[in-house]
Design a protein around this motif. Structure first.
Motif, PDB file in Angstrom:
ATOM      1  N   ARG A 178       3.711  -4.082 -14.986  1.00 42.37           N
ATOM      2  CA  ARG A 178       3.538  -3.142 -16.098  1.00 42.37           C
ATOM      3  C   ARG A 178       4.845  -2.399 -16.395  1.00 42.37           C
ATOM      4  O   ARG A 178       5.212  -2.197 -17.542  1.00 42.37           O
ATOM      5  N   TYR A 179       5.568  -2.007 -15.339  1.00 43.74           N
ATOM      6  CA  TYR A 179       6.769  -1.180 -15.557  1.00 43.74           C
ATOM      7  C   TYR A 179       8.081  -1.911 -15.250  1.00 43.74           C
ATOM      8  O   TYR A 179       9.149  -1.424 -15.605  1.00 43.74           O
ATOM      9  N   GLY A 204       0.824  -1.209   0.000  1.00 41.10           N
ATOM     10  CA  GLY A 204       0.000   0.000   0.000  1.00 41.10           C
ATOM     11  C   GLY A 204       0.854   1.253   0.000  1.00 41.10           C
ATOM     12  O   GLY A 204       0.577   2.211  -0.733  1.00 41.10           O
ATOM     13  N   MET A 264      14.132   7.148  -2.177  1.00 40.73           N
ATOM     14  CA  MET A 264      13.539   6.286  -3.214  1.00 40.73           C
ATOM     15  C   MET A 264      12.684   7.088  -4.204  1.00 40.73           C
ATOM     16  O   MET A 264      12.862   6.996  -5.412  1.00 40.73           O
ATOM     17  N   GLU A 265      11.747   7.859  -3.671  1.00 40.70           N
ATOM     18  CA  GLU A 265      10.820   8.572  -4.556  1.00 40.70           C
ATOM     19  C   GLU A 265      11.493   9.724  -5.296  1.00 40.70           C
ATOM     20  O   GLU A 265      11.356   9.854  -6.511  1.00 40.70           O
ATOM     21  N   ILE A 285      11.924   6.374   2.107  1.00 39.04           N
ATOM     22  CA  ILE A 285      10.940   6.110   1.032  1.00 39.04           C
ATOM     23  C   ILE A 285      10.562   7.344   0.234  1.00 39.04           C
ATOM     24  O   ILE A 285      10.266   7.230  -0.944  1.00 39.04           O
ATOM     25  N   PHE A 311       2.880   3.006  -3.436  1.00 42.14           N
ATOM     26  CA  PHE A 311       2.464   4.054  -4.372  1.00 42.14           C
ATOM     27  C   PHE A 311       2.656   5.462  -3.803  1.00 42.14           C
ATOM     28  O   PHE A 311       2.298   6.436  -4.456  1.00 42.14           O
ATOM     29  N   HIS A 312       3.222   5.546  -2.633  1.00 40.50           N
ATOM     30  CA  HIS A 312       3.401   6.856  -2.000  1.00 40.50           C
ATOM     31  C   HIS A 312       4.881   7.141  -1.776  1.00 40.50           C
ATOM     32  O   HIS A 312       5.251   7.748  -0.777  1.00 40.50           O
ATOM     33  N   ARG A 372      -2.765  -4.983  -6.680  1.00 42.24           N
ATOM     34  CA  ARG A 372      -2.530  -3.675  -7.296  1.00 42.24           C
ATOM     35  C   ARG A 372      -1.029  -3.422  -7.492  1.00 42.24           C
ATOM     36  O   ARG A 372      -0.609  -2.962  -8.561  1.00 42.24           O
ATOM     37  N   PHE A 407       1.156  -3.158 -11.131  1.00 43.21           N
ATOM     38  CA  PHE A 407       2.064  -2.042 -11.445  1.00 43.21           C
ATOM     39  C   PHE A 407       3.490  -2.523 -11.724  1.00 43.21           C
ATOM     40  O   PHE A 407       4.116  -2.116 -12.704  1.00 43.21           O
ATOM     41  N   TYR A 412      -2.298   4.345 -11.512  1.00 40.09           N
ATOM     42  CA  TYR A 412      -1.855   3.329 -10.562  1.00 40.09           C
ATOM     43  C   TYR A 412      -2.835   3.187  -9.430  1.00 40.09           C
ATOM     44  O   TYR A 412      -3.786   3.914  -9.348  1.00 40.09           O
ATOM     45  N   PRO A 461      -6.214  -7.263  -2.262  1.00 41.23           N
ATOM     46  CA  PRO A 461      -6.310  -6.229  -3.318  1.00 41.23           C
ATOM     47  C   PRO A 461      -5.108  -5.277  -3.351  1.00 41.23           C
ATOM     48  O   PRO A 461      -4.748  -4.782  -4.428  1.00 41.23           O
ATOM     49  N   LEU A 462      -4.487  -5.030  -2.223  1.00 41.98           N
ATOM     50  CA  LEU A 462      -3.292  -4.164  -2.206  1.00 41.98           C
ATOM     51  C   LEU A 462      -2.151  -4.844  -2.959  1.00 41.98           C
ATOM     52  O   LEU A 462      -1.414  -4.210  -3.725  1.00 41.98           O
ATOM     53  N   ASN A 485      -4.692   2.290   2.940  1.00 40.65           N
ATOM     54  CA  ASN A 485      -5.355   1.168   2.276  1.00 40.65           C
ATOM     55  C   ASN A 485      -5.283  -0.113   3.114  1.00 40.65           C
ATOM     56  O   ASN A 485      -6.198  -0.937   3.083  1.00 40.65           O
ATOM     57  N   PRO A 531       7.978   4.602  -2.687  1.00 40.79           N
ATOM     58  CA  PRO A 531       8.914   3.575  -3.169  1.00 40.79           C
ATOM     59  C   PRO A 531       8.783   3.181  -4.636  1.00 40.79           C
ATOM     60  O   PRO A 531       9.769   2.772  -5.251  1.00 40.79           O
ATOM     61  N   PHE A 532       7.587   3.282  -5.218  1.00 38.90           N
ATOM     62  CA  PHE A 532       7.434   2.789  -6.598  1.00 38.90           C
ATOM     63  C   PHE A 532       8.293   3.554  -7.597  1.00 38.90           C
ATOM     64  O   PHE A 532       8.605   3.038  -8.670  1.00 38.90           O
ATOM     65  N   GLU A 533       8.719   4.764  -7.227  1.00 36.81           N
ATOM     66  CA  GLU A 533       9.567   5.540  -8.144  1.00 36.81           C
ATOM     67  C   GLU A 533      10.924   4.870  -8.398  1.00 36.81           C
ATOM     68  O   GLU A 533      11.634   5.220  -9.338  1.00 36.81           O
ATOM     69  N   ILE A 534      11.310   3.939  -7.545  1.00 41.77           N
ATOM     70  CA  ILE A 534      12.592   3.247  -7.708  1.00 41.77           C
ATOM     71  C   ILE A 534      12.530   2.185  -8.810  1.00 41.77           C
ATOM     72  O   ILE A 534      13.555   1.731  -9.317  1.00 41.77           O
ATOM     73  N   LEU A 535      11.315   1.790  -9.168  1.00 41.90           N
ATOM     74  CA  LEU A 535      11.159   0.671 -10.115  1.00 41.90           C
ATOM     75  C   LEU A 535      11.597   1.050 -11.537  1.00 41.90           C
ATOM     76  O   LEU A 535      11.177   2.061 -12.073  1.00 41.90           O
ATOM     77  N   ASP A 536      12.435   0.222 -12.098  1.00 44.24           N
ATOM     78  CA  ASP A 536      12.691   0.295 -13.542  1.00 44.24           C
ATOM     79  C   ASP A 536      12.821  -1.133 -14.059  1.00 44.24           C
ATOM     80  O   ASP A 536      12.513  -2.080 -13.326  1.00 44.24           O
ATOM     81  N   TRP A 544      15.508   8.354  -6.558  1.00 49.13           N
ATOM     82  CA  TRP A 544      15.676   7.048  -7.186  1.00 49.13           C
ATOM     83  C   TRP A 544      16.940   6.344  -6.688  1.00 49.13           C
ATOM     84  O   TRP A 544      17.686   5.723  -7.469  1.00 49.13           O
ATOM     85  N   ARG A 602       8.731   9.687 -12.281  1.00 52.09           N
ATOM     86  CA  ARG A 602       8.438   8.985 -13.534  1.00 52.09           C
ATOM     87  C   ARG A 602       7.022   8.417 -13.548  1.00 52.09           C
ATOM     88  O   ARG A 602       6.430   8.248 -14.593  1.00 52.09           O
ATOM     89  N   TYR A 603       6.495   8.116 -12.351  1.00 48.27           N
ATOM     90  CA  TYR A 603       5.150   7.526 -12.285  1.00 48.27           C
ATOM     91  C   TYR A 603       4.146   8.403 -11.523  1.00 48.27           C
ATOM     92  O   TYR A 603       3.003   8.535 -11.944  1.00 48.27           O
ATOM     93  N   MET A 604       4.574   8.966 -10.389  1.00 46.18           N
ATOM     94  CA  MET A 604       3.640   9.650  -9.491  1.00 46.18           C
ATOM     95  C   MET A 604       2.933  10.812 -10.191  1.00 46.18           C
ATOM     96  O   MET A 604       3.596  11.691 -10.726  1.00 46.18           O
ATOM     97  N   SER A 619      -1.070   2.351   7.147  1.00 52.05           N
ATOM     98  CA  SER A 619      -1.179   2.963   5.839  1.00 52.05           C
ATOM     99  C   SER A 619      -2.659   2.884   5.435  1.00 52.05           C
ATOM    100  O   SER A 619      -3.349   1.899   5.735  1.00 52.05           O
TER     101      SER A 619
END
Lengths: 322, 322
Positions: free
Chosen positions: A261-262, A223, B210-211, B206, A226-227, A254, A258, B322, A250-251, B54, A229-234, B214, B315-317, B52
């Motif tokens: 996808r990326y 959860g 990370m965000e 985070i 998306f606030h 989701r 993502f 998402y 569901p978390l 969610n 850490p996801f920016e680190i993904l490549d 990167w 890149r994503y936010m 968190s």
């Protein structure tokens, strides 16, 4: 159910309890995340908290007292902070119940009730291993204090768990070997989960990857992902995605959508693929992490083999002062 | 104290409250770790949990109900999970109090009580910023329900915080620039803390690293460190060690001693160096993280400049679904 567990449950019936503290370090703490999850989902009246042993002692929660139950765990029963936490809680009048593998360990001496668990190396019922006993204690407590009936479903389900785990390990062995082959040179591997699974993600990150493989890691919460850490993904970043069966699935679905996808290097362990026929449907979300842990352990074993870095290798633990 | 805060405190006085939930995502959640710490240290009767947004909704804690207080935070007030968490809690009959920067945001509409905070860009009292308001709410609640008197000491301390923060930022600017220069090419940077500081370590890992940069990271807990993560340390691994003034300081001192013994790239932010003359001694452990956050933010700003990677880069936010 072990006689030691029954003794603890009897004590729950005799004592006033309004609050539960789950206390341990590292791997022994990680199995308690599912316990906290069950408390939150099921308990109508009891407060609960989970702390690393030394945080527990120094934080010194003001409500710790004679109506507290403190459940502690340490495999060898020698973890100094956990032994001290047991003494500390006992001095405050709390009911202490400790899980350990060694009946002669300091933790066993420091605690009012002791449960000697098995580590599964001899096979036998999984019900006698620590993660199962944690669930027996929690649902036993809720049975005693609130009339929760899930303990009745838990016991037969636990009896089927060894077979389920053996089956899932066999099914996932090829995937574990492929994982080891593909990721053996990686310097950073993330894990991700939520709800009852989060403790397993945490365990794999800090104990298996960081401690035993010296690979950088972090247990991402699906959860929170998306606030920040996801920016680190490549496309290069590896993420082990746990997908469980509890209410927070569901978390995880989701975050999986993502990362797939990326990202290009996503490893999925989905409890939906487990054959949980022998587990009561109402308990599958709570028991899936126990199966997941065994499956993931095999991933780590294969990784250790591929990297020629045994899981027992240490540079500091038990070797230097700390 | 803002009129909105006083209104919330008045509501605390009128309602039965037995449990507090701190709910938010990412940076907005991270400022609540200190709130949970204060609850644990000070409250004689109220249970508290931090989730968190969610996870909170899907975990659906069984004890969430009319006697619950749910405190939520989202800077722009648009975080979908937090807006949904407010509606969810309200439907369960809980008292909802939300902090946001934007009075017209969905979160403001979804919540029973709304506190519009300032972000400090105009200067002015730090008392009107979110981390300070969180402490006012928590100590105000404990004043109302349990006769805790620390709110009286908090208010004048908060009035002195802007000056303290400005002073500490000026004092640490050269260190921030040196950090940026030395670590600009690193791919992994850990943070470490415990107790009231842990949320700040988490936020820096985070959100900032990370965000916004990167850079791989993980907020290590200074107590858990010795039960797994410390095996990752070598002379190349950078660790930002937070050392606070709360009761868990011994954990942070211990991890610092170890990282300095075996590491060579350890950055130390020690609240003992802060001039906290204007803060009541009994509150210094709770307020040190607020100063630390401002000091660390400056470290991130200098890092962003040195790396030519602005903190606003994403890149994503806000860019993809998402």
């Amino acid at each position: 159910m072990l006689a030691d567990v029954q003794k603890a449950l009897d004590a729950f019936g005799e004592r006033e309890i309004n609050r539960v503290f789950f206390v341990g370090c590292g791997g022994s703490s990680s199995i308690m995340y599912a316990s906290k999850y069950v408390m939150d989902r099921e308990s109508t009246s009891l407060a609960s908290d989970l702390y690393s042993s030394n945080e527990f002692i120094h934080r010194n929660p003001r409500q710790l007292g004679p109506e507290s139950l403190v459940i502690l765990c340490s495999h060898y029963g020698k973890t100094p902070e956990t032994v001290e936490a047991a003494s500390f809680a006992r001095e405050k009048g709390a009911l202490t119940v400790s899980l350990t593998f060694d009946p002669d360990a300091p933790l066993a001496k420091a605690s009012e009730y002791v449960i000697i668990y098995e580590d599964g190396k001899q096979g036998g019922t999984f019900a006698n291993e620590a993660p199962a006993i944690m669930l027996e204690l929690v649902l036993g407590l809720l049975s005693s204090k609130e009339g929760n009936t899930k303990l009745d479903e838990l016991l037969p389900s636990l009896e089927n768990l060894r077979g389920i785990i053996d089956g899932e390990k066999a099914k996932s062995l090829a995937a574990a070997k492929a994982f080891a082959e593909a990721y053996q040179d990686d310097k950073v591997i993330y894990t991700m989960g939520s709800g009852a699974n989060y403790g397993i993600a945490y365990w794999f990150s800090i104990c298996l990857l960081m401690e035993m493989q010296w690979i950088h890691s972090h247990a991402l919460h699906a959860g929170e992902y998306f606030h920040g850490p996801f920016e680190i993904l490549d496309e290069q970043v590896p993420v082990i995605q746990l997908v469980g069966l509890d209410e927070t699935r569901p978390l995880e679905e989701r975050s999986l959508e993502f990362t797939q996808r990326y990202g290009k290097r996503i490893i999925v362990i989905d409890a939906k693929e487990f054959d949980l026929e022998g587990v009561a449907p109402s308990l599958r979300g709570y028991l899936a992490p126990l199966v997941m842990q065994a499956v993931l352990r095999q991933y780590a074993e294969e990784l250790a083999t591929a990297r020629n870095h045994p899981l027992t290798t240490r540079r500091y633990m038990w070797k230097v002062a700390y």
